[in-house]
Design a protein around this motif. Sequence first.
Motif, mmCIF file in Angstrom:
data_model
loop_
_atom_site.group_PDB
_atom_site.id
_atom_site.type_symbol
_atom_site.label_atom_id
_atom_site.label_comp_id
_atom_site.label_asym_id
_atom_site.label_seq_id
_atom_site.Cartn_x
_atom_site.Cartn_y
_atom_site.Cartn_z
ATOM 1 N N GLY A 1 0.429 -1.590 0.169
ATOM 2 C CA GLY A 1 0.423 0.247 0.732
ATOM 3 C C GLY A 1 1.108 1.087 0.204
ATOM 4 N N ARG A 2 1.880 0.981 -0.139
ATOM 5 C CA ARG A 2 2.524 2.197 0.197
ATOM 6 C C ARG A 2 2.794 3.028 -1.778
ATOM 7 N NH1 ARG A 2 7.432 0.153 0.856
ATOM 8 N NH2 ARG A 2 7.484 0.243 2.906
ATOM 9 N N HIS A 3 2.073 2.917 -2.274
ATOM 10 C CA HIS A 3 1.710 3.830 -3.617
ATOM 11 C C HIS A 3 0.787 4.393 -3.104
ATOM 12 C CE1 HIS A 3 0.390 -0.720 -4.064
ATOM 13 N NE2 HIS A 3 -1.056 0.468 -4.054
ATOM 14 N N LEU A 4 -0.034 4.123 -2.323
ATOM 15 C CA LEU A 4 -1.345 3.804 -2.164
ATOM 16 C C LEU A 4 -0.866 5.654 -1.117
ATOM 17 C CD1 LEU A 4 -4.683 5.048 -2.280
ATOM 18 C CD2 LEU A 4 -4.916 2.891 -0.955
ATOM 19 N N LEU A 5 -0.619 5.784 -0.103
ATOM 20 C CA LEU A 5 0.499 6.192 0.798
ATOM 21 C C LEU A 5 0.783 7.738 0.063
ATOM 22 C CD1 LEU A 5 0.437 6.569 4.197
ATOM 23 C CD2 LEU A 5 2.524 5.411 3.891
ATOM 24 N N MET A 6 1.277 7.494 -0.641
ATOM 25 C CA MET A 6 2.784 8.495 -1.467
ATOM 26 C C MET A 6 1.136 9.434 -1.800
ATOM 27 S SD MET A 6 5.173 6.931 -3.136
ATOM 28 C CE MET A 6 6.482 7.633 -3.867
ATOM 29 N N ASN A 7 0.696 8.699 -2.999
ATOM 30 C CA ASN A 7 -0.613 9.372 -3.409
ATOM 31 C C ASN A 7 -1.781 10.066 -2.566
ATOM 32 O OD1 ASN A 7 -1.312 8.633 -6.520
ATOM 33 N ND2 ASN A 7 0.085 7.053 -5.844
#
Length: 280
Positions: A25-31
């Motif tokens: 879920g890091r990509h969602l966190l960065m967005n």
Amino acid sequence: MLEDLLNGQEKSACILIKDNTECPGRHLLMNWLISLFKRCEKVILVCFERPADFFINWLPLALQKRIVAIDGNSTIQYGNKADILYETVNNALATIDNQAVVFDALTLHIMLRSAPATCTVLHKLAKSERVSQVLALIHSDLHDQVTCDLLGSIASSVVDLQIGMKSMYTCKVQHCRVTGKVFKTTEKFSIDDQFLINSIGPFVESTTPVQSTSQSDPMADLPFNLSLTETEKEARSQVKLPYVKDGSGDENVTSVGRIIYQPDDADDFDDEDPDDDLNI
């Protein structure tokens, strides 16, 4: 619902993202981090797994000055106070309102401290007048269901990432409004080459019935025929089977079955004890 939460149209004081090894879920966190800058004056980033530069360098230069990074591991290595993490974040908050706090992952803090201590930190920050939103991520496959449910009870919104295919992901979103109404949806989204989220929408399971592959008839290639034609069935019904009473023959034979035994001369038959010749 996911897009409204991401853009801030749907208010939520504490958001919990649950990911796993197969669906990080890091990509969602960065967005989400970029979206927070559009509505918050300042963002406090607490890093446990990745260095702060990993996130800061991904942000545009204009936003890098508005972020304050904290090494989360330092709050675990020093001191035995359970609320040292809260004190560290609280001291980093400015006197202004409309700030956000983001945790890149709280799994390490949960394991080394405890789940209740982590819930206390999230609860205090979410109730702070200077914080408009708290965003945290946990690795659900490293915790038991009780721990995940405990963290989820503190959050007003929970985004549970599911296994996706290639660049398409699905997630289960549970959001509780201030009025107490709870929304539960299943949505999908995709990620482009720049790790930006797009194509957010409801996830609809395919209702098209799966067409079964045409199975070949196992009797098609046999050198003989196992089925009968109508002519053959009629001919079979005309065949007279033995021991079947058809009205001809001995009419004195009753329909009750009988066994007739005629002893021979060598038999030693005793009327008083018919089983005398048996070795019982």
